[in-house]
Design an enzyme around this catalytic site. Structure first.
Site, PDB file in Angstrom:
ATOM      1  N   SER A  11       0.908  -1.356   0.102  1.00 22.43           N
ATOM      2  CA  SER A  11      -0.193   0.160  -0.050  1.00 22.43           C
ATOM      3  C   SER A  11       1.014   1.235   0.075  1.00 22.43           C
ATOM      4  O   SER A  11       2.165   1.039  -0.492  1.00 22.43           O
ATOM      5  CB  SER A  11      -1.069  -0.198   1.163  1.00 22.43           C
ATOM      6  N   HIS A 135      24.358  19.071   7.270  1.00 21.66           N
ATOM      7  CA  HIS A 135      25.749  18.317   7.452  1.00 21.66           C
ATOM      8  C   HIS A 135      25.668  17.996   8.989  1.00 21.66           C
ATOM      9  O   HIS A 135      25.326  18.320   9.951  1.00 21.66           O
ATOM     10  CB  HIS A 135      26.869  19.382   7.475  1.00 21.66           C
TER      11      HIS A 135
END
Length: 205
Positions: A11, A135
């Site tokens: 699904s 980062h």
């Protein structure tokens, strides 16, 4: 690497996973298993059994858990690991992955997601459509980063946490395991206790 891929769950989330797998053009055959026996195919791919059948395919197929619920995904992923299944990483060709990014097996990175350099993402995570992880982030196992969520630099997200659609996490923030951060919420300070958090800035509810 095996040239067949089996996706558990046919699904919503499983369809997006299949779409990524098709676009990666890495497997000759992709199929689903799903416990709803009325579903015979999805995304034009065959449903070849239920979760009870997974072990008959474990030697032939790489297996990926295409289930959105973190706890359910964790349970099935850990069972597959225990039985030695080969579990790939799925990265949409339109995702941007920086240098020195480490992504654990069973994780899906959706279209338009950006994962910047020196970030570590655990196993069986969902990095959903258009989300950004900057980062030096650390995303633990079984986390779901929803569509359009934005994480600044040096953020840590604990195991099994879920960041809702459009949520924003400030830099240098730690979010503990087992948290749910509501849609559109803004996190500017560490979250040290599991729970549900909503608002701008977030408060526990």
């Amino acid at each position: 690497m095996k040239n067949k891929l089996l996706i558990i769950g046919a699904s919503g989330h499983g369809k997006v996973v299949a779409d990524i797998a098709l676009k990666m053009n890495k497997w000759q055959n992709i199929a689903f298993i799903d416990d709803d026996e009325s579903i015979k195919s999805s995304m034009g791919l065959e449903v070849i059994g239920t979760s009870d059948d997974v072990f008959t395919y474990i030697d032939e197929y790489e297996i990926f858990v295409g289930i959105g619920n973190n706890a359910t995904r964790q349970k099935i992923h850990e069972m597959l690991e225990a039985f030695g299944a080969s579990i790939p990483v799925l990265i949409h060709p339109n995702a941007v992955i920086g240098n020195q990014v480490d992504i654990g097996n069973g994780t899906a990175v959706m279209a338009g997601a950006v994962v910047n350099c020196c970030t570590k993402i655990g196993k069986s995570c969902i990095i959903n459509t258009g989300s950004t992880i900057d980062h030096d982030n650390f995303i633990a196992d079984f986390v779901h980063i929803s569509p359009g969520a934005h994480l600044a630099g040096t953020v840590k997200v604990g195991q099994g946490s879920w960041l809702g659609i459009g949520s924003v996490i400030s830099n240098n923030v730690n979010i503990t395991s087992g948290c749910q951060v509501g849609a559109g919420s803004v996190v500017v300070n560490d979250i040290t206790e599991p729970g549900v958090y909503v608002g701008v800035p977030v408060r526990r509810v």
